[in-house]
Design a protein around this motif. Structure first.
Motif, PDB file in Angstrom:
ATOM      1  N   PHE A 184      20.882  37.839  51.889  1.00 29.88           N
ATOM      2  CA  PHE A 184      22.003  37.915  50.877  1.00 29.88           C
ATOM      3  C   PHE A 184      22.709  39.019  51.168  1.00 29.88           C
ATOM      4  CE2 PHE A 184      19.090  35.390  48.845  1.00 29.88           C
ATOM      5  CZ  PHE A 184      19.843  34.301  48.038  1.00 29.88           C
ATOM      6  N   GLU A 185      24.044  39.497  50.805  1.00 33.31           N
ATOM      7  CA  GLU A 185      24.812  40.336  51.022  1.00 33.31           C
ATOM      8  C   GLU A 185      25.139  41.076  49.632  1.00 33.31           C
ATOM      9  OE1 GLU A 185      28.119  40.934  53.731  1.00 33.31           O
ATOM     10  OE2 GLU A 185      27.306  39.176  54.921  1.00 33.31           O
ATOM     11  N   ARG A 186      25.227  42.462  49.420  1.00 30.48           N
ATOM     12  CA  ARG A 186      25.673  43.085  48.244  1.00 30.48           C
ATOM     13  C   ARG A 186      26.457  44.172  48.650  1.00 30.48           C
ATOM     14  NH1 ARG A 186      23.827  38.797  46.595  1.00 30.48           N
ATOM     15  NH2 ARG A 186      22.260  38.518  44.941  1.00 30.48           N
ATOM     16  N   ALA A 187      27.426  44.411  47.680  1.00 27.18           N
ATOM     17  CA  ALA A 187      28.242  45.726  47.646  1.00 27.18           C
ATOM     18  C   ALA A 187      27.607  46.607  46.597  1.00 27.18           C
ATOM     19  CB  ALA A 187      29.683  45.571  47.420  1.00 27.18           C
ATOM     20  N   ILE A 188      27.027  47.627  46.728  1.00 23.99           N
ATOM     21  CA  ILE A 188      26.367  48.507  45.962  1.00 23.99           C
ATOM     22  C   ILE A 188      27.150  49.820  45.722  1.00 23.99           C
ATOM     23  CG2 ILE A 188      24.228  49.760  45.542  1.00 23.99           C
ATOM     24  CD1 ILE A 188      22.826  47.651  47.183  1.00 23.99           C
ATOM     25  N   ALA A 248      16.331  46.017  44.343  1.00 19.11           N
ATOM     26  CA  ALA A 248      15.427  47.304  44.399  1.00 19.11           C
ATOM     27  C   ALA A 248      16.390  48.770  44.587  1.00 19.11           C
ATOM     28  CB  ALA A 248      14.330  47.190  45.172  1.00 19.11           C
ATOM     29  N   ILE A 249      17.085  48.321  45.755  1.00 20.23           N
ATOM     30  CA  ILE A 249      18.231  49.272  46.510  1.00 20.23           C
ATOM     31  C   ILE A 249      19.299  49.499  45.570  1.00 20.23           C
ATOM     32  CG2 ILE A 249      19.733  49.747  48.217  1.00 20.23           C
ATOM     33  CD1 ILE A 249      17.995  48.102  50.069  1.00 20.23           C
ATOM     34  N   ALA A 250      19.829  48.478  44.837  1.00 21.14           N
ATOM     35  CA  ALA A 250      20.666  48.689  43.792  1.00 21.14           C
ATOM     36  C   ALA A 250      20.432  49.486  42.506  1.00 21.14           C
ATOM     37  CB  ALA A 250      21.411  47.369  43.150  1.00 21.14           C
ATOM     38  N   ARG A 251      19.146  49.485  42.237  1.00 22.52           N
ATOM     39  CA  ARG A 251      18.717  50.218  41.180  1.00 22.52           C
ATOM     40  C   ARG A 251      18.307  51.500  41.249  1.00 22.52           C
ATOM     41  NH1 ARG A 251      15.178  45.510  40.211  1.00 22.52           N
ATOM     42  NH2 ARG A 251      13.460  46.713  41.361  1.00 22.52           N
ATOM     43  N   VAL A 256      25.186  47.002  41.451  1.00 30.99           N
ATOM     44  CA  VAL A 256      26.017  46.257  42.179  1.00 30.99           C
ATOM     45  C   VAL A 256      27.795  46.375  41.957  1.00 30.99           C
ATOM     46  CG1 VAL A 256      26.551  43.724  42.728  1.00 30.99           C
ATOM     47  CG2 VAL A 256      24.139  44.790  42.585  1.00 30.99           C
ATOM     48  N   SER A 257      28.583  46.416  42.835  1.00 29.91           N
ATOM     49  CA  SER A 257      29.909  46.600  42.641  1.00 29.91           C
ATOM     50  C   SER A 257      30.524  45.224  42.727  1.00 29.91           C
ATOM     51  CB  SER A 257      30.191  47.512  43.632  1.00 29.91           C
ATOM     52  OG  SER A 257      31.938  47.517  43.591  1.00 29.91           O
ATOM     53  N   HIS A 258      31.572  45.053  41.918  1.00 34.49           N
ATOM     54  CA  HIS A 258      32.335  43.808  41.933  1.00 34.49           C
ATOM     55  C   HIS A 258      33.215  43.862  43.221  1.00 34.49           C
ATOM     56  CE1 HIS A 258      30.804  42.266  38.208  1.00 34.49           C
ATOM     57  NE2 HIS A 258      31.067  43.459  37.718  1.00 34.49           N
TER      58      HIS A 258
END
Length: 525
Positions: A184-188, A248-251, A256-258
């Motif tokens: 998955f991809e996340r913007a953090i 875990a990285i986001a915490r 997590v950014s919108h």
């Protein structure tokens, strides 16, 4: 009909391709959700040969056809499985010990029960070789008439019993815990004040995570992330990896950014390119120095049907589809750098194929001593072992020792069908003769007990105590049997899940050697 069969007896190549064509057709038929796939070639070849024998006609294929198919199959499956095989070998040794114990338990069972059923040593050894589908084991047992009859009676027992167990396992494979994680991809958004370095986060969260883009704010231009970059407070970083790692990285960093950073292409663009340049294949992503040369990075790599994170230590292969993030003005340069040609999907690497198989076959003829006296050879296990070694890193200096996943899959399937068609015709030719013997029922009973013993022991030691996932264990059973048609069945049931081939390649070399040794011992005691 007799005239047609007699004509086929004079046309071995036509017989070969009839078995392959009809077999693959039958293999596509689904019964209660189960398809035999390419493994149906074996059964069709046996039926065709038995049918001809009922007319007093012997269908035979030149032995070189089966040898060619087995050599191509074993070598290419080794090349493809090499990286995963050695990566997991350190933690796999308990499974290998358990595999050897499983075979020894089966041999001990044969030695104890065989005489009670009125079977002599060579018949017992042939039953052991046939139940465990070991043609080299039959040779080690002497290959005489009694051993050959026992081998022919029990050969199908081993194939069918293991295939049934594999099907049960694979029907429940969705529960496996060792499946490749979905990416998955996340913007953090970074909320920390201490500006942590990317390299520290990578060391902490493992090798399945890739930091791709960095923007100091929603309005600031994006840059590709380097391992030595610091993440300042308020920055937004794009990360690719399994969902649990991303959470875990986001915490740890913030939240997590919108902001959809991956869709913002004002500064950086994205494209998929095919690795077809031989100078790129066989090298780790970090060795390409994309950040310095092109201000670029790789977020994902697609190999076959599997997506992997573009981690620094991932070795690229011909035919890989890489997802490149870079400034728009550098895209054409990157296309030329990777090659981006369909040749990368189909390059057979004939130097590797020719010299690798030749060397593997030569090593397979070297006689090795047996403790009980006599010698044995590795045979087809040697090309597989050599393929594993050559495929491990994908390159030896300037020599590329890997093949594109697509090309290797085609070669594996071709070699597999050649071998199992030849094996089926040969086994079918002895089957009627075998059932003319008044010993066949006792031989079959011993074969059923042996395969049940083998399956029960391996389930206890490897599947349950060793905690091996169902999918890999199904492949290991195919490798324990050294039976390529079972590998074909597993691949068809799982759409070529890499864990099936990994289990197969893990078990095949050791299993082949141990079975040859045990068959020789059974024939001599």
């Amino acid at each position: 009909m007799a005239e047609v069969l007699a004509w086929l007896a004079t046309q071995p190549l036509i017989t070969l391709f009839i078995a392959i064509g009809l077999g693959t057709t039958v293999g596509r038929i689904s019964v209660m959700g189960v398809r035999l796939g390419a493994s149906a070639v074996l059964f069709v070849a046996i039926v065709l040969s038995v049918f001809a024998s009922s007319y007093g006609i012997s269908l035979e294929l030149p032995e070189i056809i089966g040898q060619l198919g087995l050599a191509v199959f074993a070598f290419t499956i080794g090349v493809v499985s090499g990286p995963s095989f050695f990566h997991g070998l350190v933690k796999s040794w308990p499974w290998l010990v358990a595999l050897a114990v499983t075979l020894c338990v089966a041999a001990f069972t044969a030695r104890v029960l065989g005489p009670l059923l009125g079977l002599d040593a060579h018949t017992i050894a042939g039953t052991f070789a046939g139940t465990l589908n070991s043609t080299p084991g039959l040779a080690a047992a002497g290959g005489g008439p009694s051993a050959t009859v026992a081998y022919s009676v029990t050969y199908l027992i081993g194939v069918v019993a293991v295939m049934i167990v594999m099907d049960v396992l694979l029907q429940r494979r969705a529960r496996d815990q060792d499946a490749p994680p979905e990416l998955f991809e996340r913007a953090i958004r970074v909320e920390r004040h201490d500006s942590p370095q990317v390299s520290e986060l990578l060391a902490q969260h493992g090798d399945e995570v890739c930091f791709v883009r960095l923007s100091r704010s929603a309005e600031a231009p994006q840059v590709v992330v380097r391992p030595d970059d610091a993440l300042p407070q308020g920055a937004i970083v794009n990360v690719v990896g399994p969902a649990d790692r991303l959470e875990a990285i986001a915490r740890e960093l913030g939240h997590v950014s919108h902001y959809r950073i991956a869709e913002d292409r004002r500064s950086l663009d994205v494209m998929r390119v095919t690795v077809s340049d031989r100078g790129i294949a066989g090298r780790m992503i970090q060795d390409l120095d994309l950040e310095r040369r092109f201000s670029a990075t790789i977020s994902r790599v697609r190999r076959g049907d599997v997506d992997m994170a573009g981690t620094a230590d991932l070795v690229l292969r011909l035919g890989d589809r890489v997802r490149v993030i870079a400034p728009k003005r550098r895209m054409q340069e990157l296309t030329e750098f990777f090659g981006d040609s369909s040749r990368g999907l189909s390059d057979l690497n004939p130097v590797l194929l020719g010299l690798g198989i030749a060397l593997g076959l030569a090593l397979g003829t070297v006689p090795l001593p047996l403790p009980a006296g006599g010698t044995f050879t590795l045979g087809a296990a040697a090309p597989l072992v050599l393929g594993l070694i050559l495929g491990r890193n994908g390159r030896i200096g300037p020599l590329l020792t890997a093949m594109p996943h697509t090309a290797a899959t085609v070669l594996t399937d071709l070699g597999l069908m050649l071998f199992i068609a030849a094996a089926g015709v040969r086994a079918g030719g002895h089957l009627l003769q075998a059932f003319e013997s008044d010993l066949w029922s006792r031989i079959a009973l011993l074969g059923i007990i042996l395969v049940a013993t083998m399956l029960t022991t391996s389930l206890i030691l490897i599947r349950w105590l060793g905690k091996m996932g169902r999918t890999r264990f199904a492949g290991l059973l195919a490798g324990l049997q050294t039976q390529s048609s079972l590998l074909a069945f597993g691949n068809d049931q799982t759409s070529d899940d890499a864990r099936v081939a990994l289990g197969y390649s893990l078990a095949y070399p050791l299993s082949m050697i141990v079975k040859v040794f045990l068959a020789a011992v059974l024939a001599s005691v």
